[in-house]
Design a protein around this motif. Structure first.
Motif, short mmCIF file in Angstrom:
data_model
loop_
_atom_site.label_atom_id
_atom_site.label_comp_id
_atom_site.label_asym_id
_atom_site.label_seq_id
_atom_site.Cartn_x
_atom_site.Cartn_y
_atom_site.Cartn_z
N TRP A 298 59.32 47.16 17.59
CA TRP A 298 58.86 45.77 17.71
C TRP A 298 57.64 45.55 16.82
O TRP A 298 57.52 44.51 16.17
CB TRP A 298 58.55 45.46 19.15
N MET A 299 56.74 46.52 16.78
CA MET A 299 55.57 46.42 15.91
C MET A 299 55.98 46.42 14.44
O MET A 299 55.42 45.69 13.61
CB MET A 299 54.62 47.60 16.17
N ARG A 302 57.09 43.20 12.15
CA ARG A 302 56.14 42.22 11.62
C ARG A 302 55.89 42.46 10.13
O ARG A 302 55.92 43.59 9.66
CB ARG A 302 54.82 42.28 12.40
N ALA A 305 52.96 44.81 9.33
CA ALA A 305 53.02 46.14 9.95
C ALA A 305 52.73 47.22 8.92
O ALA A 305 52.95 47.05 7.71
CB ALA A 305 54.39 46.37 10.58
N ALA A 309 54.68 52.69 10.34
CA ALA A 309 55.48 52.14 11.43
C ALA A 309 56.87 51.74 10.94
O ALA A 309 57.88 52.00 11.61
CB ALA A 309 54.77 50.94 12.05
N LEU A 406 53.44 49.65 25.15
CA LEU A 406 53.09 48.67 24.12
C LEU A 406 51.61 48.63 23.75
O LEU A 406 51.27 48.70 22.56
CB LEU A 406 53.58 47.28 24.56
N ALA A 410 50.05 49.77 20.09
CA ALA A 410 49.22 48.87 19.28
C ALA A 410 48.01 49.61 18.73
O ALA A 410 47.61 49.41 17.57
CB ALA A 410 48.78 47.67 20.12
N GLU A 413 49.18 51.80 15.93
CA GLU A 413 49.43 50.97 14.75
C GLU A 413 48.11 50.64 14.03
O GLU A 413 48.04 50.64 12.80
CB GLU A 413 50.17 49.70 15.15
#
Length: 422
Positions: A298-299, A302, A305, A309, A406, A410, A413
């Motif tokens: 999900w990250m 984007r 990103a 990732a 999640l 984050a 990331e």
């Protein structure tokens, strides 16, 4: 923290993981895994994939009886096969050919097993050959494997001339250690039988099953086991091969009892089984990393990103759906990554508590087949229980895992992006 893990915890965990007995038990039971999966698939078909009309047709047509025969002839032999595999692995670790040792161990398994007498003659109860026989298989396999290699390594064997073919020479080498083991266990069986004492299967179940059951048949004990599994994985050791393999005999025995109860139309007794742990607790692998890989994917979707990732997402997500998380463990990595330690320990514990509660109160049926640990979630839940409610439970657990991972992903990331900017 890293210094403590490397200097204090890792040497102890590595010593446990490299123990010859542990390795023998792990490899010996793994040898029987294909039979467990094949027998479970035949069982699933025999029950008509939990469709009453299809199950009734299979019974009326007489097909189900043959399918159950196939299940009993595969799933019902795991104890017998493990007695061979454990001795084979134990002997091989000492540099000795393990095949003769395994064959002798299989013979001793039959020696210590009481026969039943019928019109067709003597026979061995299938319950002893199945999961309930794992306790005897462990004791016999470890002892037989060690004794066999001791004979060979101390040159207590019949030696043939060099002109004799190797296969024939090996068969003669097995005579002395094989005779000692078979006669020795026959004496043990005779003493127990003569004095009307419990047979080896009952004794083994008491010796091994009772302490393992105290730990592996209650919620608090299993929470401790899950924490140990995650802790070992965190320092780079295969927690599943160390912790779960120790408990596998009791969980497989529980599964076998559930299977027999299902066939007899009786209520299932045990929540804690091997498929329960594989398919409801460790979803995605140790640490319930299905939540981690989905959160990372999900990250990665984007535009801003990190490249790490975006690169890691596809190579961790696809294996994660088949409960293979080595790319995740060493790619992100999870091993020795303090940022992910908390959810890695917490996620499988939350799964355990939620799944246990759902089954304890009857919202979800108990497991009675083993679809295989690589079966993707949602499918595995249905196959293990014959109910779509188990699949819905898995979906709920995955959502919870994603939410747990999640915020920590984050932070990972942010570290990725900082590294790339630097």
């Amino acid at each position: 923290m890293n210094k403590f893990l490397n200097e204090k915890l890792m040497p102890v965990a590595a010593k446990i993981g490299s123990n010859k007995g542990m390795i023998a038990i792990r490899d010996g039971i793994t040898l029987a895994m294909p039979l467990i999966i094949i027998g479970s698939l035949l069982m699933i078909i025999a029950t008509g994939f939990a469709i009453p009309s299809l199950e009734a047709w299979l019974n009326d047509a007489g097909i189900a009886a043959y399918l159950w025969k196939g299940s009993d002839s595969s799933f019902g032999l795991i104890g017998l096969v493990a007695s061979f595999g454990i001795a084979y692995s134990m002997t091989k670790q000492y540099g000795v050919d393990g095949v003769p040792s395994g064959i002798v161990s299989l013979s001793t398994f039959i020696v210590v097993t009481p026969f039943v007498t019928g019109e067709a003659g003597n026979g061995m109860p299938t319950t002893y050959m199945a999961a309930q026989g794992l306790f005897v298989a462990i004791i016999l396999g470890l002892i037989n494997g060690w004794v066999y290699q001791w004979f060979i390594n101390h040159n207590i064997q019949i030696k043939m001339p060099e002109s004799v073919p190797p296969a024939v020479s090996k068969s003669f080498s097995a005579i002395l250690p094989g005779a000692a083991l078979i006669v020795g266990w026959l004496i043990v069986y005779g003493i127990l039988d003569a004095f009307k004492l419990p047979n080896m299967h009952m004794l083994a179940k008491t010796i091994l099953g009772t302490p393992l059951g105290l730990l592996g048949n209650n919620l608090i004990g299993v929470v401790i086991l899950v924490m140990c599994c995650s802790g070992l994985w965190f320092v780079g050791l295969h927690g599943g091969n160390i912790v779960n393999k120790i408990m596998e005999p009791i969980w497989l025995a529980n599964l076998g009892e559930n299977t027999e109860a299902f066939k007899a139309g009786e209520p299932l007794k045990h929540i804690f089984t091997t498929p329960f742990m594989d398919n409801f607790v460790y979803i995605g692998g140790a640490g319930a990393t299905i939540g981690l890989v989905i959160a990372l994917a999900w990250m990665a979707r984007r535009k801003k990103a990190s490249q790490q990732a975006k690169t890691l997402a596809p190579i961790t997500l696809v294996p994660g759906f088949f409960n293979i998380n080595e790319p995740t463990m060493f790619g992100i990595p999870v091993v020795l990554n303090i940022l992910l330690l908390l959810p890695f320990v917490l996620a499988p514990i939350v799964n355990l508590i939620l799944a246990y509660g759902a089954m304890a109160i009857g919202l979800v049926p108990l497991t009675y087949t083993a679809p295989g640990w690589t079966t993707p979630p949602v499918i595995s839940g249905f196959l293990a229980t014959g109910s779509l409610r188990a699949s819905l439970l898995q979906i709920v657990l995955i959502v919870v895992d994603v939410l747990l991972y999640l915020p920590f992903v984050a932070n990972v990331e942010k570290r990725f992006k900082a590294q790339e900017e630097n």
